[in-house]
Scaffold this motif. Structure first.
Motif, PDB file in Angstrom:
ATOM      1  N   LEU A  14       0.828  -1.242  -0.139  1.00  0.00           N
ATOM      2  CA  LEU A  14       0.098  -0.171  -0.044  1.00  0.00           C
ATOM      3  C   LEU A  14       0.755   1.201   0.057  1.00  0.00           C
ATOM      4  N   VAL A  15       1.821   1.018   0.677  1.00  0.00           N
ATOM      5  CA  VAL A  15       2.819   2.513   0.891  1.00  0.00           C
ATOM      6  C   VAL A  15       3.515   2.720  -0.364  1.00  0.00           C
ATOM      7  N   LEU A  16       4.225   1.435  -0.755  1.00  0.00           N
ATOM      8  CA  LEU A  16       5.222   1.645  -1.835  1.00  0.00           C
ATOM      9  C   LEU A  16       4.726   1.775  -3.316  1.00  0.00           C
ATOM     10  N   LEU A  17       3.219   1.564  -3.528  1.00  0.00           N
ATOM     11  CA  LEU A  17       2.691   1.411  -4.619  1.00  0.00           C
ATOM     12  C   LEU A  17       2.720   2.521  -5.445  1.00  0.00           C
ATOM     13  N   ILE A  18       2.367   3.700  -4.759  1.00  0.00           N
ATOM     14  CA  ILE A  18       2.271   5.069  -5.554  1.00  0.00           C
ATOM     15  C   ILE A  18       2.934   6.007  -4.407  1.00  0.00           C
ATOM     16  N   ALA A  19       3.876   6.763  -4.905  1.00  0.00           N
ATOM     17  CA  ALA A  19       4.640   7.788  -4.208  1.00  0.00           C
ATOM     18  C   ALA A  19       5.038   7.280  -3.033  1.00  0.00           C
ATOM     19  N   PRO A  20       5.978   6.391  -3.014  1.00  0.00           N
ATOM     20  CA  PRO A  20       6.522   5.779  -1.715  1.00  0.00           C
ATOM     21  C   PRO A  20       7.156   6.660  -0.743  1.00  0.00           C
ATOM     22  N   ASP A  21       6.847   6.429   0.500  1.00  0.00           N
ATOM     23  CA  ASP A  21       6.966   7.119   1.599  1.00  0.00           C
ATOM     24  C   ASP A  21       7.585   6.314   2.981  1.00  0.00           C
ATOM     25  N   PRO A  22       9.086   6.186   2.957  1.00  0.00           N
ATOM     26  CA  PRO A  22       9.815   5.466   3.666  1.00  0.00           C
ATOM     27  C   PRO A  22       9.447   5.722   5.154  1.00  0.00           C
ATOM     28  N   LEU A  23       9.050   7.102   5.563  1.00  0.00           N
ATOM     29  CA  LEU A  23       8.797   7.287   6.833  1.00  0.00           C
ATOM     30  C   LEU A  23       7.445   6.627   7.437  1.00  0.00           C
ATOM     31  N   GLN A  24       6.394   7.050   6.457  1.00  0.00           N
ATOM     32  CA  GLN A  24       4.974   6.339   6.650  1.00  0.00           C
ATOM     33  C   GLN A  24       5.210   4.855   6.727  1.00  0.00           C
ATOM     34  N   LEU A  25       6.123   4.201   5.961  1.00  0.00           N
ATOM     35  CA  LEU A  25       6.194   2.738   6.069  1.00  0.00           C
ATOM     36  C   LEU A  25       6.842   2.311   7.347  1.00  0.00           C
ATOM     37  N   ASN A  26       8.017   3.018   7.633  1.00  0.00           N
ATOM     38  CA  ASN A  26       8.405   2.554   9.043  1.00  0.00           C
ATOM     39  C   ASN A  26       7.446   2.731   9.957  1.00  0.00           C
ATOM     40  N   ALA A  27       6.908   3.906  10.132  1.00  0.00           N
ATOM     41  CA  ALA A  27       5.775   4.002  11.168  1.00  0.00           C
ATOM     42  C   ALA A  27       4.792   2.784  11.270  1.00  0.00           C
ATOM     43  N   ALA A  28       4.303   2.207  10.147  1.00  0.00           N
ATOM     44  CA  ALA A  28       3.352   1.455   9.992  1.00  0.00           C
ATOM     45  C   ALA A  28       3.832  -0.031  10.530  1.00  0.00           C
ATOM     46  N   LEU A  29       5.028  -0.041   9.969  1.00  0.00           N
ATOM     47  CA  LEU A  29       5.856  -1.355  10.482  1.00  0.00           C
ATOM     48  C   LEU A  29       6.006  -1.475  11.972  1.00  0.00           C
ATOM     49  N   GLU A  30       6.430  -0.242  12.565  1.00  0.00           N
ATOM     50  CA  GLU A  30       6.541  -0.552  13.910  1.00  0.00           C
ATOM     51  C   GLU A  30       5.154  -0.384  14.945  1.00  0.00           C
ATOM     52  N   ILE A  31       4.351   0.151  14.347  1.00  0.00           N
ATOM     53  CA  ILE A  31       2.791   0.050  14.999  1.00  0.00           C
ATOM     54  C   ILE A  31       2.424  -1.531  14.881  1.00  0.00           C
ATOM     55  N   ILE A  32       2.809  -2.092  13.703  1.00  0.00           N
ATOM     56  CA  ILE A  32       2.240  -3.539  13.875  1.00  0.00           C
ATOM     57  C   ILE A  32       3.220  -4.487  14.666  1.00  0.00           C
ATOM     58  N   ALA A  33       4.444  -3.975  14.950  1.00  0.00           N
ATOM     59  CA  ALA A  33       5.148  -4.855  15.707  1.00  0.00           C
ATOM     60  C   ALA A  33       5.095  -4.683  17.129  1.00  0.00           C
ATOM     61  N   THR A  34       4.510  -3.545  17.336  1.00  0.00           N
ATOM     62  CA  THR A  34       4.249  -3.200  18.892  1.00  0.00           C
ATOM     63  C   THR A  34       2.936  -3.484  19.249  1.00  0.00           C
ATOM     64  N   LEU A  35       2.022  -3.865  18.318  1.00  0.00           N
ATOM     65  CA  LEU A  35       0.658  -4.403  18.280  1.00  0.00           C
ATOM     66  C   LEU A  35       0.866  -6.005  18.782  1.00  0.00           C
ATOM     67  N   VAL A  36       1.622  -6.550  17.920  1.00  0.00           N
ATOM     68  CA  VAL A  36       2.183  -7.955  18.072  1.00  0.00           C
ATOM     69  C   VAL A  36       2.663  -8.164  19.769  1.00  0.00           C
ATOM     70  N   ILE A  37       3.450  -7.320  19.904  1.00  0.00           N
ATOM     71  CA  ILE A  37       4.114  -7.300  21.388  1.00  0.00           C
ATOM     72  C   ILE A  37       2.885  -7.430  22.444  1.00  0.00           C
ATOM     73  N   ALA A  38       2.132  -6.198  22.194  1.00  0.00           N
ATOM     74  CA  ALA A  38       0.954  -6.239  23.207  1.00  0.00           C
ATOM     75  C   ALA A  38       0.088  -7.399  23.306  1.00  0.00           C
ATOM     76  N   TRP A  39      -0.220  -7.840  22.187  1.00  0.00           N
ATOM     77  CA  TRP A  39      -0.930  -9.090  22.155  1.00  0.00           C
ATOM     78  C   TRP A  39      -0.232 -10.344  23.126  1.00  0.00           C
ATOM     79  N   GLN A  40       0.907 -10.313  22.994  1.00  0.00           N
ATOM     80  CA  GLN A  40       1.669 -11.481  23.728  1.00  0.00           C
ATOM     81  C   GLN A  40       1.686 -11.032  24.902  1.00  0.00           C
ATOM     82  N   LEU A  41       2.048  -9.914  25.553  1.00  0.00           N
ATOM     83  CA  LEU A  41       1.964  -9.683  26.739  1.00  0.00           C
ATOM     84  C   LEU A  41       0.760  -9.533  27.526  1.00  0.00           C
ATOM     85  N   THR A  42      -0.251  -9.279  26.759  1.00  0.00           N
ATOM     86  CA  THR A  42      -1.925  -9.598  27.138  1.00  0.00           C
ATOM     87  C   THR A  42      -1.810 -11.030  27.667  1.00  0.00           C
TER      88      THR A  42
END
Length: 339
Positions: free
Chosen positions: A266-294
């Motif tokens: 979704l992020v690299l398809l049109i007008a790639p935005d590396p900052l936006q991509l890093n933010a999305a990946l960090e949120i996904i990783a944080t959510l996975v960790i939050a699930w495991q911590l729960t």
């Protein structure tokens, strides 16, 4: 001899199964299989996720550069992060950040732990407002839980230090040898207190929200009782809980991997935005960790009930339920409305 006089033997299986209500009466650890349902609770996962985000903001403010989320079981990375905080901020601010983390995570752990204990006891998930009211009413006492072992260790260390006094008065080799032996034996209880606190403090936090009497001293003694009296049961339940968290991590890792691929597309398809991509990946990783911590915090509540049953014989079903909040009376109607 008449056939009626011949003993047919004892029916052990029928006797056992007639007294057995379910599998949890034979293998109590099966109760832990009920706790993964807590990962479907938006209130529990959302609270842990919010605490993870706040933690990242606080740590990033103390350590230069962005802090990438890491799996919570990687103890070495967390120790290195604390050491980096210490070097970057100094002992005073570093200690302040550690205390802030304790203040932040204590109510979160207790909130999720109570939900896991309720599920392990075979009850339905309580309302988030009721659990939050319980946690809030016992929060200040819960902050004292780790202070009790620390004070015990400091007092014991001061008592052991007195053993060194003879070596200060007389510089004699055999006196140093004898006092050294005595110190080595005397610090064994210090090792039990220090290492046992790693297990006693989390179990005490669970006891603070599972028992009717919210006493920090009684709660920490329950944690040490499980560590000293039932070490094999503690290890067995920890291994089971670790296996469940690991399996959940594999499944959630697959979900996170698929979500990361979707983010890349979704992020690299049109007008790639590396900052936006890093933010999305960090949120996904944080959510996975939050699930495991729960799941891990929920399993803490179930493990506490099982250890309480093994040590004292109190059944997990006998989980204390706090009284409901008093209902405010309806306002009285004026006399004009009754005419």
């Amino acid at each position: 001899m008449n056939k009626s006089e011949i003993h047919a033997g004892y029916e052990f299986e029928s006797g056992m199964f007639s007294r057995m209500r379910s599998w949890v009466d034979v293998a109590s650890w099966v109760r832990l299989a009920r706790i993964p349902r807590i990962m479907a609770s938006p209130s529990h996962v959302g609270l842990v996720f919010a605490a993870c985000l706040v933690t990242r903001v606080l740590v990033s403010s103390a350590v230069a550069g962005r802090v990438a989320p890491a799996p919570f079981w990687e103890l070495q990375s967390h120790v290195e992060l604390i050491a980096a905080m210490w070097n970057a901020t100094g002992p005073l601010l570093g200690t302040t950040l550690v205390v802030a983390m304790w203040v932040l995570w204590t109510p979160v752990i207790q909130f999720v732990c109570r939900g896991g204990a309720v599920l392990a006891a075979g009850q339905s998930m309580p309302r988030a407002g009721e659990v939050m009211r319980l946690v809030r009413s016992r929060l200040w006492k819960s902050f004292l839980v780790p202070i009790i072992p620390l004070l015990c260790v400091l007092a014991s260390a001061a008592a052991v230090f007195v053993i060194r006094v003879p070596s200060f008065l007389a510089d004699v080799p055999w006196i140093s040898q004898m006092t050294g032996w005595t110190i080595g034996i005397a610090v064994i209880p210090l090792g039990i207190l220090g290492f046992g606190a790693l297990f006693a403090v989390p179990l005490a936090l669970a006891a603070m929200v599972c028992e009717p009497d919210s006493d920090p001293i009684d709660s920490i003694s329950r944690g040490y009782e499980a560590f000293v009296r039932r070490p094999l049961s503690l290890v067995w339940y920890l291994l089971l809980s670790g296996a469940m968290v690991f399996v959940a991590g594999v499944l959630l890792g697959g979900v996170g991997w698929a979500a990361s691929l979707a983010s890349l597309g979704l992020v690299l398809l049109i007008a790639p935005d590396p900052l936006q991509l890093n933010a999305a990946l960090e949120i996904i990783a944080t959510l996975v960790i939050a699930w495991q911590l729960t799941l891990a915090f929920g399993l803490l509540g179930g493990v506490y009930l099982l250890l309480r049953s093994d040590a004292g014989g109190q059944e997990p079903e006998d989980l204390w339920t706090p009284p409901p909040a008093p209902k405010e009376p309806l306002p009285e109607l004026p006399k004009e409305a009754l005419q």
